[in-house]
Scaffold this motif. Sequence first.
Motif, PDB file in Angstrom:
ATOM      1  N   GLU A  87       0.824  -1.206   0.000  1.00  0.00           N
ATOM      2  CA  GLU A  87       0.000   0.000   0.000  1.00  0.00           C
ATOM      3  C   GLU A  87       0.860   1.259   0.000  1.00  0.00           C
ATOM      4  OE1 GLU A  87      -3.088  -0.134  -0.648  1.00  0.00           O
ATOM      5  OE2 GLU A  87      -3.159  -2.302  -0.475  1.00  0.00           O
ATOM      6  N   LEU A  88       2.017   1.188   0.645  1.00  0.00           N
ATOM      7  CA  LEU A  88       2.939   2.328   0.616  1.00  0.00           C
ATOM      8  C   LEU A  88       3.391   2.612  -0.812  1.00  0.00           C
ATOM      9  CD1 LEU A  88       5.277   1.977   3.737  1.00  0.00           C
ATOM     10  CD2 LEU A  88       3.804   3.928   3.183  1.00  0.00           C
ATOM     11  N   ARG A  89       3.638   1.568  -1.578  1.00  0.00           N
ATOM     12  CA  ARG A  89       4.068   1.761  -2.956  1.00  0.00           C
ATOM     13  C   ARG A  89       2.971   2.441  -3.769  1.00  0.00           C
ATOM     14  NH1 ARG A  89       6.572  -3.597  -5.418  1.00  0.00           N
ATOM     15  NH2 ARG A  89       7.082  -2.108  -7.055  1.00  0.00           N
ATOM     16  N   LYS A  90       1.709   2.051  -3.534  1.00  0.00           N
ATOM     17  CA  LYS A  90       0.595   2.702  -4.224  1.00  0.00           C
ATOM     18  C   LYS A  90       0.505   4.172  -3.827  1.00  0.00           C
ATOM     19  CE  LYS A  90      -2.152  -1.567  -4.312  1.00  0.00           C
ATOM     20  NZ  LYS A  90      -3.401  -2.210  -3.827  1.00  0.00           N
ATOM     21  N   CYS A  91       0.688   4.416  -2.534  1.00  0.00           N
ATOM     22  CA  CYS A  91       0.634   5.795  -2.035  1.00  0.00           C
ATOM     23  C   CYS A  91       1.755   6.640  -2.628  1.00  0.00           C
ATOM     24  CB  CYS A  91       0.729   5.803  -0.513  1.00  0.00           C
ATOM     25  SG  CYS A  91      -0.742   5.208   0.349  1.00  0.00           S
ATOM     26  N   LYS A  92       2.911   6.008  -2.819  1.00  0.00           N
ATOM     27  CA  LYS A  92       4.047   6.740  -3.387  1.00  0.00           C
ATOM     28  C   LYS A  92       3.739   7.194  -4.811  1.00  0.00           C
ATOM     29  CE  LYS A  92       9.050   6.361  -4.080  1.00  0.00           C
ATOM     30  NZ  LYS A  92      10.257   5.518  -3.875  1.00  0.00           N
ATOM     31  N   GLU A  93       3.104   6.334  -5.572  1.00  0.00           N
ATOM     32  CA  GLU A  93       2.711   6.706  -6.926  1.00  0.00           C
ATOM     33  C   GLU A  93       1.694   7.846  -6.901  1.00  0.00           C
ATOM     34  OE1 GLU A  93       1.301   3.315  -9.016  1.00  0.00           O
ATOM     35  OE2 GLU A  93       3.167   2.159  -8.777  1.00  0.00           O
ATOM     36  N   TYR A  94       0.737   7.735  -5.998  1.00  0.00           N
ATOM     37  CA  TYR A  94      -0.306   8.760  -5.897  1.00  0.00           C
ATOM     38  C   TYR A  94       0.284  10.091  -5.446  1.00  0.00           C
ATOM     39  CZ  TYR A  94      -4.977  10.607  -4.780  1.00  0.00           C
ATOM     40  OH  TYR A  94      -6.127  11.352  -4.729  1.00  0.00           O
ATOM     41  N   GLU A 122      11.820  12.464  -5.924  1.00  0.00           N
ATOM     42  CA  GLU A 122      11.736  11.078  -5.458  1.00  0.00           C
ATOM     43  C   GLU A 122      11.557  11.029  -3.949  1.00  0.00           C
ATOM     44  OE1 GLU A 122      11.840   6.821  -5.560  1.00  0.00           O
ATOM     45  OE2 GLU A 122      11.425   8.379  -7.056  1.00  0.00           O
ATOM     46  N   GLN A 123      12.263  11.897  -3.249  1.00  0.00           N
ATOM     47  CA  GLN A 123      12.136  11.951  -1.793  1.00  0.00           C
ATOM     48  C   GLN A 123      10.771  12.487  -1.387  1.00  0.00           C
ATOM     49  OE1 GLN A 123      15.574  14.319  -0.751  1.00  0.00           O
ATOM     50  NE2 GLN A 123      16.858  12.498  -0.476  1.00  0.00           N
ATOM     51  N   ARG A 124      10.264  13.465  -2.128  1.00  0.00           N
ATOM     52  CA  ARG A 124       8.945  14.021  -1.820  1.00  0.00           C
ATOM     53  C   ARG A 124       7.872  12.938  -1.959  1.00  0.00           C
ATOM     54  NH1 ARG A 124       8.019  19.117  -1.892  1.00  0.00           N
ATOM     55  NH2 ARG A 124       9.664  19.471  -3.423  1.00  0.00           N
ATOM     56  N   ARG A 125       7.996  12.111  -2.972  1.00  0.00           N
ATOM     57  CA  ARG A 125       7.029  11.034  -3.174  1.00  0.00           C
ATOM     58  C   ARG A 125       7.117  10.009  -2.048  1.00  0.00           C
ATOM     59  NH1 ARG A 125       8.611   8.282  -7.922  1.00  0.00           N
ATOM     60  NH2 ARG A 125       6.669   7.104  -7.794  1.00  0.00           N
ATOM     61  N   THR A 126       8.343   9.754  -1.568  1.00  0.00           N
ATOM     62  CA  THR A 126       8.523   8.802  -0.465  1.00  0.00           C
ATOM     63  C   THR A 126       7.862   9.334   0.803  1.00  0.00           C
ATOM     64  OG1 THR A 126      10.608   7.963  -1.379  1.00  0.00           O
ATOM     65  CG2 THR A 126      10.218   7.609   0.977  1.00  0.00           C
ATOM     66  N   VAL A 127       8.124  10.596   1.120  1.00  0.00           N
ATOM     67  CA  VAL A 127       7.503  11.217   2.288  1.00  0.00           C
ATOM     68  C   VAL A 127       5.981  11.240   2.117  1.00  0.00           C
ATOM     69  CG1 VAL A 127       7.263  13.358   3.604  1.00  0.00           C
ATOM     70  CG2 VAL A 127       9.522  12.621   2.837  1.00  0.00           C
ATOM     71  N   GLY A 128       5.552  11.580   0.922  1.00  0.00           N
ATOM     72  CA  GLY A 128       4.123  11.641   0.646  1.00  0.00           C
ATOM     73  C   GLY A 128       3.433  10.297   0.810  1.00  0.00           C
ATOM     74  N   SER A 129       4.176   9.201   0.574  1.00  0.00           N
ATOM     75  CA  SER A 129       3.564   7.881   0.719  1.00  0.00           C
ATOM     76  C   SER A 129       3.127   7.636   2.153  1.00  0.00           C
ATOM     77  CB  SER A 129       4.544   6.795   0.263  1.00  0.00           C
ATOM     78  OG  SER A 129       5.634   6.643   1.163  1.00  0.00           O
ATOM     79  N   ALA A 130       3.954   8.039   3.116  1.00  0.00           N
ATOM     80  CA  ALA A 130       3.594   7.861   4.528  1.00  0.00           C
ATOM     81  C   ALA A 130       2.422   8.759   4.904  1.00  0.00           C
ATOM     82  CB  ALA A 130       4.792   8.160   5.424  1.00  0.00           C
ATOM     83  N   ALA A 146      -5.771   5.536   4.909  1.00  0.00           N
ATOM     84  CA  ALA A 146      -5.662   4.097   5.182  1.00  0.00           C
ATOM     85  C   ALA A 146      -6.988   3.362   5.043  1.00  0.00           C
ATOM     86  CB  ALA A 146      -5.079   3.866   6.579  1.00  0.00           C
ATOM     87  N   THR A 147      -8.073   3.906   5.612  1.00  0.00           N
ATOM     88  CA  THR A 147      -9.351   3.183   5.569  1.00  0.00           C
ATOM     89  C   THR A 147      -9.937   3.167   4.164  1.00  0.00           C
ATOM     90  OG1 THR A 147     -10.494   5.221   6.222  1.00  0.00           O
ATOM     91  CG2 THR A 147      -9.906   3.670   7.970  1.00  0.00           C
ATOM     92  N   ASP A 148      -9.561   4.163   3.355  1.00  0.00           N
ATOM     93  CA  ASP A 148     -10.064   4.191   1.985  1.00  0.00           C
ATOM     94  C   ASP A 148      -9.228   3.281   1.078  1.00  0.00           C
ATOM     95  OD1 ASP A 148     -10.644   7.725   2.334  1.00  0.00           O
ATOM     96  OD2 ASP A 148     -12.019   6.063   2.622  1.00  0.00           O
ATOM     97  N   ILE A 149      -7.916   3.280   1.295  1.00  0.00           N
ATOM     98  CA  ILE A 149      -7.040   2.476   0.459  1.00  0.00           C
ATOM     99  C   ILE A 149      -7.234   0.990   0.751  1.00  0.00           C
ATOM    100  CG2 ILE A 149      -4.607   1.911   0.038  1.00  0.00           C
ATOM    101  CD1 ILE A 149      -3.988   4.856   0.531  1.00  0.00           C
ATOM    102  N   ILE A 150      -7.462   0.646   2.026  1.00  0.00           N
ATOM    103  CA  ILE A 150      -7.647  -0.749   2.422  1.00  0.00           C
ATOM    104  C   ILE A 150      -9.017  -0.868   3.096  1.00  0.00           C
ATOM    105  CG2 ILE A 150      -6.492  -2.712   3.510  1.00  0.00           C
ATOM    106  CD1 ILE A 150      -4.057  -0.961   3.875  1.00  0.00           C
ATOM    107  N   PRO A 151     -10.097  -0.837   2.342  1.00  0.00           N
ATOM    108  CA  PRO A 151     -11.439  -0.806   2.941  1.00  0.00           C
ATOM    109  C   PRO A 151     -11.781  -2.024   3.770  1.00  0.00           C
ATOM    110  CG  PRO A 151     -11.559  -1.224   0.586  1.00  0.00           C
ATOM    111  CD  PRO A 151     -10.143  -0.830   0.879  1.00  0.00           C
ATOM    112  N   ASP A 152     -11.123  -3.181   3.499  1.00  0.00           N
ATOM    113  CA  ASP A 152     -11.463  -4.391   4.246  1.00  0.00           C
ATOM    114  C   ASP A 152     -10.493  -4.655   5.380  1.00  0.00           C
ATOM    115  OD1 ASP A 152      -9.959  -6.935   2.089  1.00  0.00           O
ATOM    116  OD2 ASP A 152      -9.327  -4.900   2.616  1.00  0.00           O
ATOM    117  N   TYR A 153      -9.625  -3.698   5.672  1.00  0.00           N
ATOM    118  CA  TYR A 153      -8.667  -3.884   6.766  1.00  0.00           C
ATOM    119  C   TYR A 153      -9.389  -3.778   8.109  1.00  0.00           C
ATOM    120  CZ  TYR A 153      -3.578  -4.294   6.820  1.00  0.00           C
ATOM    121  OH  TYR A 153      -2.304  -4.761   6.845  1.00  0.00           O
ATOM    122  N   SER A 154      -9.100  -4.707   9.000  1.00  0.00           N
ATOM    123  CA  SER A 154      -9.665  -4.653  10.349  1.00  0.00           C
ATOM    124  C   SER A 154      -8.540  -4.775  11.348  1.00  0.00           C
ATOM    125  CB  SER A 154     -10.667  -5.792  10.547  1.00  0.00           C
ATOM    126  OG  SER A 154     -11.148  -5.785  11.877  1.00  0.00           O
TER     127      SER A 154
END
Length: 216
Positions: free
Chosen positions: A112-119, A165-173, A180-188
């Motif tokens: 999910e962090l990798r997806k966030c990094k792209e976003y 590249e660093q901005r995208r890494t920071v942005g991923s976190a 988190a709840t939107d990216i992983i809707p079935d996470y409990s």
Amino acid sequence: MSQKDNAFGLFLRSELAKRGLSMRRLADLCGVDPATVSRLASGKQRPRPEHLLMLARALKISLRELWAVSGYTFNDEQNEQEQTLDRCEASSAPHYQLPELESLDVDRIISELRKCKEYAGTQEGRELILRDFHQKVNQIQGIGPVLEELKTMYMLFQNEELAEEQRRTVGSALLYFILATDIIPDYSFPLGYLDDAVAIDLVWREMKTWEGPWRQ
């Protein structure tokens, strides 16, 4: 009171004595109620994983050491962990072992962090971070040291001199924290923000390898 709880309580009281810290001060550093620290130190309550993460940061103690004295187990498969970090594209970060915890899927967090990094590299992702970060911060409680790291990341994200590249890494976190709840809707997660804390820790460790004024 179990022997493990008593052992952790003795360990925690010893560490407080070494540092000259009161339980109330430790509670402030961890962002928890002083009564929680008192129960942990007396052995009346077994520390939960999120407690250990906060204590490790506040006392600057190895999370692995705290995990062991609390009676939790570890995943010691170094090769598997190295492959996991490679998939995270965090080869510059030091390798380390995350404790094995029921329901905590580190591979999924990394994915999910990798997806966030792209976003985070998109205009929409950047605008979302700048718009929603403070609103999300105002909604949470009890992750004191982690919250300070998030605020540092948010300030760094706005630094125009930061490499893309660093901005995208920071942005991923930051996006993982916000969405988190939107990216992983079935996470409990019964452990509150533990998955966010692990995601933030992964990025924070990579940031420590960077050069820049933010480290001063």
